[in-house]
Motif scaffolding. Structure first.
Motif: not given
Length: 406
Positions: A125-139
């Motif tokens: 729910a928290t802890g990760l930078p938003t960018d990395s969440v984005y790239s995980i989603f893209y992938e």
DNA sequence: AGGTATTCACATGAAACTATTCTCTGAGTTAGG
DNA sequence: TAACTCAGAGAATAGTTTCATGTGAATACCTGT
């Protein structure tokens, strides 16, 4: 000896004249066919149809007031498409997200994390930078050839809280995808929402638009009739009941959901009273009950600080017609003192008053009293008869009972 | 009388702060080889 | 030396506080008649 409770239950079983199957009146029931909306259904289907051939359909934006069937139709159409796609082995995926759900999908980070979750990836729910969440989603999204229909219900809430940056990113996502394609379907209750959007987002989000008009009384009546036939026993409704229900709802800008709820609650009241029929007066009672329950629920589910403020508001509201901010703040401070609570600043209280207005507890108007400053006039928007009960709830919830009342 | 300057009591806005929850990273520690 | 532990740096978020600025009209204060 038969206990009272037992005989009550036996009585209850024997004496049910009212319901046959309540589920058709419940909010989560998804009918096969949505009345008075055939043309919208067809239109939406024709807009989205290319998806079945693997082409990306135009992004679609749907708006209309609450209870006009937006969500229902969208669910119906996308469900059907998903089924057909499955039968024919078409790589089509529908993701439905309600953006209003607090703590699920109401911010940028949370929405993207929720989407990733739909693809089976668990994210904190928290802890990760938003960018990395984005790239995980893209992938995840781009991991295979597929077409994804992303339904964002109550998208206005999302844009309000997260900013249109997020929507911009989503609308451009296709340019970065190699294998997958994404089609956005936005649903909004707010009719002016699109106009407030960034021009680029606006144009790409609403390549196609559908406006759902409210139902009129005749249509609501037909809808009620149809559902009532399925859920009530024969002759369980006295003549005029449906008409009255429809009239209520038509007054409330044609909200079909409200009408169905009203009918269901009225039925429940009649059932509990072991009446043979649902009578017209039960509708009025149902209306009252719905309002009352909502209000009490609201009262009890507030944080302590809010309850303290509400207590102060009710105390003043019982004494006088209209209240100004300064007065209210004074009483609130006293209340806090009694509760050994550190009072919030006036600035904050000002916002909370605004929230109370949103919740329909109070009505406010900013007035200038000339030499004597500018302030907000606050008037309680709660029926006077509910006040004592509300106050009682607050007193026990706050633990004020043993203390002297002001 | 008519005009304008003040002034009050907040509203409203923006930014900064606090606390909580959680991840990631790298240094230090430990146990086994 | 690989595995483990643990503190510290960073993030996201909610709920505030702090600081700054805005505001509408009743009154106070002039000014010229």
């Amino acid at each position: 000896m038969v206990s009272q409770v037992q005989s009550f239950f036996e009585h209850f079983l024997k004496e049910n004249f009212i319901f046959q199957n309540k589920k058709f009146l419940q909010a989560n029931y998804l009918p096969d066919l949505v009345m008075h909306r055939d043309d919208f259904m067809r239109e939406m289907a024709s807009i989205l149809a290319p998806a079945l051939k693997g082409d990306r359909p135009s992004n679609l934006f749907i708006y209309g007031k609450t209870g006009t069937g937006k969500t229902l139709i969208t669910r119906r159409v996308t469900d059907d498409m998903e089924r057909i796609a499955k039968e024919n082995n078409i790589p089509l995926r529908v993701i439905y997200v309600n953006c209003k759900l607090r703590r699920v999908a109401d911010t940028e980070y949370r929405l993207i994390a929720q989407l990733a979750r739909e693809f089976g990836r668990v994210l904190p729910a928290t802890g990760l930078p938003t960018d990395s969440v984005y790239s995980i989603f893209y992938e995840l999204l781009d991991s295979k050839e597929q077409l994804v229909l992303l339904v964002l219900d109550e998208i206005d809430q999302l844009a309000k809280r997260a900013g249109d940056n997020l929507l911009y990113n989503l609308t451009r996502i296709n340019t970065e995808l190699k294998h997958a394609q994404l089609c956005l379907i936005g649903i909004s209750n707010d009719l002016v929402f699109v106009d407030q959007l960034d021009a680029r987002v606006k144009s790409s989000l609403s390549e196609e638009e559908l406006l759902f008009p409210p139902y009129n009384a005749v249509q609501i009546h037909a809808i009620l009739q149809e559902r009532a036939n399925k859920s009530f026993k024969e002759n369980a409704l006295q003549p005029g009941v449906l008409e009255k229900c429809a009239a209520y709802a038509a007054g409330e800008h044609g909200d079909a959901r409200r009408a169905l709820e009203l009918l269901r609650v009225a039925g429940e009241i009649a059932e509990r009273k072991s009446c043979q029929y649902v009578e017209i007066k039960h509708i009025d009672e149902a209306q009252e009950k719905i309002d009352r329950d909502r209000l009490y629920d609201l009262t009890l589910n507030q944080p302590r600080q809010y309850q303290a403020l509400m207590y102060a508001l009710l105390t003043l509201g019982l004494k006088q017609q209209s209240i100004v901010t300064g007065e209210l703040y004074g009483v609130y401070e006293q209340t806090c003192h009694r509760l050994k609570l550190r009072p919030l600043t006036q600035r904050r209280i000002s916002d909370v008053i605004g929230e109370f207005e949103m919740l329909g507890i109070a009505q406010t108007r900013v007035v200038s009293k000339g030499r004597y400053g500018r302030s907000r006039n606050i008037v309680l928007a709660v029926p006077r008869v509910s006040l004592p009960k509300m106050k009682e709830l607050l007193v026990s919830s706050l633990g004020l009972n043993e203390l002297e009342q002001v």
